[in-house]
Design a protein around this motif. Structure first.
Motif, PDB file in Angstrom:
ATOM      1  N   THR A  84       0.822  -1.203   0.000  1.00 51.32           N
ATOM      2  CA  THR A  84       0.000   0.000   0.000  1.00 51.32           C
ATOM      3  C   THR A  84       0.856   1.252   0.000  1.00 51.32           C
ATOM      4  O   THR A  84       0.442   2.291  -0.459  1.00 51.32           O
ATOM      5  CB  THR A  84      -0.989   0.005   1.179  1.00 51.32           C
ATOM      6  N   GLY A  85       2.081   1.113   0.539  1.00 54.06           N
ATOM      7  CA  GLY A  85       2.951   2.286   0.591  1.00 54.06           C
ATOM      8  C   GLY A  85       3.684   2.487  -0.724  1.00 54.06           C
ATOM      9  O   GLY A  85       3.697   1.616  -1.588  1.00 54.06           O
ATOM     10  N   ASN A  91       8.115   4.443   1.874  1.00 58.61           N
ATOM     11  CA  ASN A  91       6.958   3.964   2.620  1.00 58.61           C
ATOM     12  C   ASN A  91       6.750   2.493   2.256  1.00 58.61           C
ATOM     13  O   ASN A  91       6.399   2.163   1.135  1.00 58.61           O
ATOM     14  CB  ASN A  91       5.741   4.819   2.232  1.00 58.61           C
ATOM     15  N   THR A  93       4.688   0.400   3.922  1.00 59.95           N
ATOM     16  CA  THR A  93       3.430  -0.069   4.516  1.00 59.95           C
ATOM     17  C   THR A  93       2.840  -1.192   3.670  1.00 59.95           C
ATOM     18  O   THR A  93       2.732  -1.079   2.459  1.00 59.95           O
ATOM     19  CB  THR A  93       2.441   1.120   4.612  1.00 59.95           C
TER      20      THR A  93
HETATM   21  C1  LIG Z   1       2.312   5.145   3.711  1.00 59.62           C
HETATM   22  O1  LIG Z   1       1.325   4.565   2.873  1.00 59.62           O
HETATM   23  C2  LIG Z   1       0.087   4.285   3.498  1.00 59.62           C
HETATM   24  C3  LIG Z   1      -0.788   3.559   2.513  1.00 59.62           C
HETATM   25  O2  LIG Z   1      -0.953   4.264   1.329  1.00 59.62           O
HETATM   26  C4  LIG Z   1      -0.529   5.591   3.985  1.00 59.62           C
HETATM   27  O3  LIG Z   1      -1.743   5.328   4.652  1.00 59.62           O
HETATM   28  C5  LIG Z   1       0.450   6.272   4.939  1.00 59.62           C
HETATM   29  O4  LIG Z   1      -0.084   7.520   5.336  1.00 59.62           O
HETATM   30  C6  LIG Z   1       1.799   6.459   4.277  1.00 59.62           C
HETATM   31  N1  LIG Z   1       2.743   6.962   5.296  1.00 59.62           N
HETATM   32  C7  LIG Z   1       3.410   8.077   5.134  1.00 59.62           C
HETATM   33  C8  LIG Z   1       4.328   8.437   6.252  1.00 59.62           C
HETATM   34  O5  LIG Z   1       3.291   8.778   4.145  1.00 59.62           O
END
Ligand SMILES: *[C@@H]1O[C@H](CO)[C@@H](O)[C@H](O)[C@H]1NC(C)=O
Length: 257
Positions: A84-85, A91, A93
């Motif tokens: 997702t990141g 990122n 994630t």
């Molecule tokens: C990282 O990606 C996730 C999923 O898209 C998002 O919810 C999150 O806010 C992101 N984190 C940062 C620090 O940008």
């Protein structure tokens, strides 16, 4: 001179960002419900000289004790996985779907690009614990001792590891208005919170108030729930006309009507 060096060293240890070393930020532990999903909040840093290697050839690999488990190439290796990141924004994630009990393990993040940039981030791991039953929600305050007429605010919180299926929180009996919000913990994991507000009455004395967290599953199995309870202890304020506003005695309300 030595002092400045020490300062720099400590600075580096405290904040990899400053020194631009390889470093990953993960929650230590996440408890997950069997048949449900988990979104692992993840961010990383790399050495400055590899900055230009971070492109869209890069992949995320999650390993447990050096066994490859989830890769972007083969998401079905064990179960489905969603990135997702955005790796180019550091990122990492990731969501693991439809977890089984034996997915319980420590997971490490590996970054693998089609260039010189390949790294096992062994500085931190996330412990995913898959459970058959959801955890009991947290009620605060844990005891309710109030005087009649005061405004009461009860908070119920339940972990929300699977963002596509957060738990629903229900109060029984429905004593007043409640408001649900999804909040973020310090480690970036999420928690569903419901705040119930009502005015304490002697009619509530001795009543059991419960908050139930219900979780839906991804694997088609029935939803499961867990609850927490507290007993209301509502007393009356008896004030004397002579000693204005002075509380003489607090007694349970059933006695003062
Ligand atoms: C990282 O990606 C996730 C999923 O898209 C998002 O919810 C999150 O806010 C992101 N984190 C940062 C620090 O940008």
């Amino acid at each position: 001179m030595a002092g400045a060096l020490t300062f720099l060293l400590i600075g580096c240890l405290l904040k990899g960002v400053l020194c631009e070393e390889f470093m990953v930020t993960l929650p230590k532990t996440i408890e997950v419900l069997k048949g449900s999903c988990v979104t692992i909040p993840c961010s990383f840093e790399i050495q400055r000289r590899f900055q230009h290697n971070l492109d869209n050839t890069c992949k995320t690999i999650w390993k447990n004790k050096d066994e490859v488990i989830f890769t972007s190439d083969n998401p079905n290796l064990i179960t489905t996985k969603e990135m997702t990141g955005d790796l180019t924004r550091k990122n990492c994630t990731t969501t693991f779907n439809n977890l089984y009990l034996d997915h319980t393990n420590d997971y490490y993040f590996r970054l693998q690009c089609d260039n010189q940039l390949k790294w096992n981030f062994h500085d931190a791991s996330v412990n995913i614990i898959v459970k058959a039953d959801p955890p009991s929600p947290t009620l605060t305050p844990s005891t309710l001792e109030e005087t009649e007429g005061t405004s009461v605010r009860l908070k119920c919180s339940a972990p929300a590891p699977c963002l596509s299926q957060p738990p629903t929180l229900t109060w029984t009996p429905g004593l007043g208005v409640s408001q649900e919000t999804l909040q973020e913990n310090q480690d970036k994991t999420k928690v569903m919170t419901s705040v119930l507000t009502f005015t304490a009455s002697h009619l509530h004395h001795g009543k059991t108030i419960s908050c139930t967290a219900t979780y839906n599953k991804q694997d088609g199995s029935p939803s499961s729930s867990a609850h927490s309870v507290l007993t209301a202890d509502i007393s009356c304020e008896l004030t004397s006309p002579l000693l204005k506003n002075t509380v003489i005695e607090l007694i349970p309300c059933f006695a003062c009507v």
